[in-house]
Design a protein around this motif. Sequence first.
Motif, PDB file in Angstrom:
ATOM      1  N   ALA A 175       0.907  -1.324   0.219  1.00  0.00           N
ATOM      2  CA  ALA A 175      -0.015  -0.044  -0.091  1.00  0.00           C
ATOM      3  C   ALA A 175       1.063   1.173   0.064  1.00  0.00           C
ATOM      4  N   ALA A 176       1.982   1.233   0.535  1.00  0.00           N
ATOM      5  CA  ALA A 176       2.719   2.426   0.778  1.00  0.00           C
ATOM      6  C   ALA A 176       3.417   2.678  -0.808  1.00  0.00           C
ATOM      7  N   ASP A 177       3.698   1.461  -1.375  1.00  0.00           N
ATOM      8  CA  ASP A 177       4.242   1.793  -2.581  1.00  0.00           C
ATOM      9  C   ASP A 177       3.229   2.448  -3.772  1.00  0.00           C
ATOM     10  N   LEU A 178       1.907   1.976  -3.488  1.00  0.00           N
ATOM     11  CA  LEU A 178       0.780   2.651  -4.008  1.00  0.00           C
ATOM     12  C   LEU A 178       0.532   4.042  -3.901  1.00  0.00           C
ATOM     13  N   LEU A 220      19.940  -0.272  -3.746  1.00  0.00           N
ATOM     14  CA  LEU A 220      19.248   0.676  -2.509  1.00  0.00           C
ATOM     15  C   LEU A 220      18.871   1.832  -2.767  1.00  0.00           C
ATOM     16  N   ARG A 221      17.980   2.641  -2.638  1.00  0.00           N
ATOM     17  CA  ARG A 221      17.377   3.882  -3.023  1.00  0.00           C
ATOM     18  C   ARG A 221      16.802   4.634  -1.934  1.00  0.00           C
ATOM     19  N   HIS A 222      17.093   5.879  -1.960  1.00  0.00           N
ATOM     20  CA  HIS A 222      16.170   7.016  -1.255  1.00  0.00           C
ATOM     21  C   HIS A 222      15.721   7.947  -2.447  1.00  0.00           C
ATOM     22  N   ARG A 223      14.561   7.871  -2.582  1.00  0.00           N
ATOM     23  CA  ARG A 223      13.936   8.864  -3.618  1.00  0.00           C
ATOM     24  C   ARG A 223      14.348  10.511  -3.355  1.00  0.00           C
ATOM     25  N   VAL A 224      14.198  10.791  -2.173  1.00  0.00           N
ATOM     26  CA  VAL A 224      14.626  12.076  -1.656  1.00  0.00           C
ATOM     27  C   VAL A 224      15.240  11.969  -0.345  1.00  0.00           C
ATOM     28  N   VAL A 225      16.586  12.586  -0.407  1.00  0.00           N
ATOM     29  CA  VAL A 225      17.051  12.735   0.789  1.00  0.00           C
ATOM     30  C   VAL A 225      17.149  14.369   1.040  1.00  0.00           C
ATOM     31  N   GLU A 226      16.846  14.832   2.154  1.00  0.00           N
ATOM     32  CA  GLU A 226      16.651  16.048   2.348  1.00  0.00           C
ATOM     33  C   GLU A 226      17.834  16.618   3.493  1.00  0.00           C
ATOM     34  N   CYS A 227      18.679  17.573   3.051  1.00  0.00           N
ATOM     35  CA  CYS A 227      19.752  17.939   4.062  1.00  0.00           C
ATOM     36  C   CYS A 227      19.162  19.382   4.433  1.00  0.00           C
ATOM     37  N   VAL A 228      18.687  19.451   5.902  1.00  0.00           N
ATOM     38  CA  VAL A 228      18.250  20.466   6.333  1.00  0.00           C
ATOM     39  C   VAL A 228      19.041  21.163   7.221  1.00  0.00           C
ATOM     40  N   GLY A 229      19.553  22.565   6.767  1.00  0.00           N
ATOM     41  CA  GLY A 229      20.366  23.364   7.696  1.00  0.00           C
ATOM     42  C   GLY A 229      19.758  24.547   7.871  1.00  0.00           C
ATOM     43  N   ARG A 279      17.630  14.152   6.444  1.00  0.00           N
ATOM     44  CA  ARG A 279      16.171  13.499   6.503  1.00  0.00           C
ATOM     45  C   ARG A 279      16.100  12.326   5.261  1.00  0.00           C
ATOM     46  N   LEU A 280      15.881  11.139   5.419  1.00  0.00           N
ATOM     47  CA  LEU A 280      15.707  10.150   4.567  1.00  0.00           C
ATOM     48  C   LEU A 280      14.250   9.796   4.480  1.00  0.00           C
ATOM     49  N   ASP A 281      13.628   9.812   3.353  1.00  0.00           N
ATOM     50  CA  ASP A 281      12.175   9.162   3.041  1.00  0.00           C
ATOM     51  C   ASP A 281      12.657   7.503   2.961  1.00  0.00           C
ATOM     52  N   ARG A 282      11.541   7.025   2.610  1.00  0.00           N
ATOM     53  CA  ARG A 282      11.409   5.475   2.678  1.00  0.00           C
ATOM     54  C   ARG A 282      12.571   5.031   2.065  1.00  0.00           C
ATOM     55  N   ARG A 283      13.192   3.723   2.366  1.00  0.00           N
ATOM     56  CA  ARG A 283      14.309   3.013   1.876  1.00  0.00           C
ATOM     57  C   ARG A 283      13.537   1.991   0.569  1.00  0.00           C
TER      58      ARG A 283
END
Lengths: 432, 432
Positions: free
Chosen positions: A160-163, A231-240, A341-345
């Motif tokens: 369901a998370a993929d969808l 292995l992937r993260h679609r979005v890694v957010e670097c927050v400063g 900050r990593l989104d779903r692996r």
Amino acid sequence: MTVGLAAEVSAASPDAVRVRELANELFDALRSATGDGVGITRASYGKGESAALDIVDAKARALGLPTERDAGANLVVTFAGSEPQLPFLACGSHLDSVPQGGNFDGAAGVVAGLAVLAGFKAEGFRPRRTLKLFGLRGEESARFGKAYLGSSALFGRLSAADLAVMAADSKVSLGDCMREVGVDVDRVKNGQPLLDPKSVAAWVELHIEQGPVLVARQLPVGIVTGIRGNLRHRVVECVGSAGHSGAVPRWLRHDAMFATAELITHLDHHWRTLLERGRDLVITTGVVTTDPHEHAIARIPGMLRFSFELRSQSKETLEAFYDLFLSECRLIGEERGVEFRLDRRLESSPATMDPAWVARLKQAARSLGLPDEEIPSGAGHDAAVFANEGIPSAMIFVRNEHGSHNPDESMAIEDFVAGVAIMRSALKEAAA
Amino acid sequence: MTVGLAAEVSAASPDAVRVRELANELFDALRSATGDGVGITRASYGKGESAALDIVDAKARALGLPTERDAGANLVVTFAGSEPQLPFLACGSHLDSVPQGGNFDGAAGVVAGLAVLAGFKAEGFRPRRTLKLFGLRGEESARFGKAYLGSSALFGRLSAADLAVMAADSKVSLGDCMREVGVDVDRVKNGQPLLDPKSVAAWVELHIEQGPVLVARQLPVGIVTGIRGNLRHRVVECVGSAGHSGAVPRWLRHDAMFATAELITHLDHHWRTLLERGRDLVITTGVVTTDPHEHAIARIPGMLRFSFELRSQSKETLEAFYDLFLSECRLIGEERGVEFRLDRRLESSPATMDPAWVARLKQAARSLGLPDEEIPSGAGHDAAVFANEGIPSAMIFVRNEHGSHNPDESMAIEDFVAGVAIMRSALKEAAA
């Protein structure tokens, strides 16, 4: 390469002529229907992909082959065998593409399968086993971050998370895009297989090589031994912290770009070290961007988003490097006062091609007077999903210049004809 | 800070009450007219900026002060002196902002000038010298890459190339945006001054501090000694080769992001070294992005664009570091098979504030019972342009939390009142 070639692959043979004509017709039709001005775009579970399915579907029917759409909305073309209770032989590939991609990545395998089935029909071959060609959807990760969506859905491997993942190019979820083109999303959501792996005797996929090896070694084709996982993260957010570029001195900065640059440079060093130790690995950050709503020349970027991807033939190397990545994120985060900050692996397992099928394809190549060189696949393919379901799987690579995922893909039709001949010979033997 | 404060800055004094009321009214009006939901946006030579000029213009006229728009389309409010042939005293700041910026950066100096002129009028002060308040346009570089557009235009310092630059947020050139709001673009294009520097006796600018120094040292105000200059490229393009992330091994990659990461990491090391040697420098890459039309997780980025900015109080440091930057671009370019393509180099010279005016402002602060701390300006200001035209120039910084170029700017009105009192006292002495 012309000395000793069998009739099927010599340029003037009726078989070669038929394959070449079919290929030219279909590749031209696909290019003109899904060209975007720069390359071609057939978005996964989108319009261009559906148009490609329709083109191949119409051609199959015109050739007298029955077609249908399965519960995953993939195109299925059937060439019935005399013993339909036997597990069938499957071939094909995917019909989607990255944005501004090339015309052959994926489509070549579908056109190849149609050429084989059409050839069998033309010559009146009556196999025991049924053969099915699949024109799969959703193999590329560009739109939803995850690859192999179409084949994963077939085997009940989407969650369901993929969808729920939203498309990169619109505010629509994968589930909604699937439903739009006719996928039985409720079954997919519940993890129900749409296709029983036991009903499939083998998966054979022809694909252009996406790397430079066959070109460099002057080989028209190669037989694939295994496929990298990732292995992937679609979005890694670097927050400063954002701030005025002139007014904040270095020691008070929490600059998301300088932190990310350091992270990538460290990972690049580790990568080099692992390669020197003989490990198989590639690292890619294909999408990188500061926030377009607030970035400015005179503003310290308080946020940077990037995609992160590891690929290796070894699951152990993937996991070990991933740990290194997490640890660098922590260290640089602490040192620079930023947070990664990593989104779903997302992950795809590496896969091994079936040794008996590898041997069969090599034997077919040799008997046609073609080279039978083995080659590992750096890129991922649906064949990995079929293989990891326990289905004996195999791949033929066709030489291709300029790589793929770009408009400059370049596959010579003679090389394609050679690949089709190998596939046809091996499938004929297995189906008889 | 309350012990020994003069009447003008004690909270209950009529002067302080009047300044506070005017400030609250104008800052509220500006915020509500140019708020964007996140912060405030007053694009240089755009709608929000014009709205801000109109608000201050209307208030000045309501207070009985004559207003006009000069040939640069800036707002000019005049308080006439008895000897109008004397060079006039100018004060003010800019009314534009970065996108999603704060309400005080720039506007505080214009409101301060209006408070001073309105105060003089209210008390019936009759100066010898005329005083003029400027509400300048186009100080921020966010929209056109170059800062100080309004003040540079005043002194004939913009070129045809500057006017041809396209806005970051639309496909309109600076020249067209200027013409749209009423600038005499033909004179600007020919490098004709719109204002004779000899006619200006001094430029006095109040501005929020955009760094953390006054907050950290618990000082409500500071007297500026000098302003950093900068060197900039609006867009540096790192050009490598796109390719399939899985299929191209490390030694065949020309990855624009990995190359840029290495460049920035090297420059960061050099930066640290120079700081250790006591040099003044900051480096910023505020805008970073792969090409949204073709980037994808599984695609090696063949291109990355980033902005590049150096700031220093020393022209020599700027040039030396710029040479280092070019040399790193060459070295990394050769090593990785990428090319760094630089657009037009933009520069603003560092500036020194006038020592006599610095002394006068410090004396004014002391006589009001306020601290007279000196502070250098890390950020750029229009005062640098006036100073580099030979006009004695000076600045007062007002304490401000959370930096600027973001919606969280926070200036206490009591601190603003203190800054206005210093400015008023110094201008009164100079005009008398």
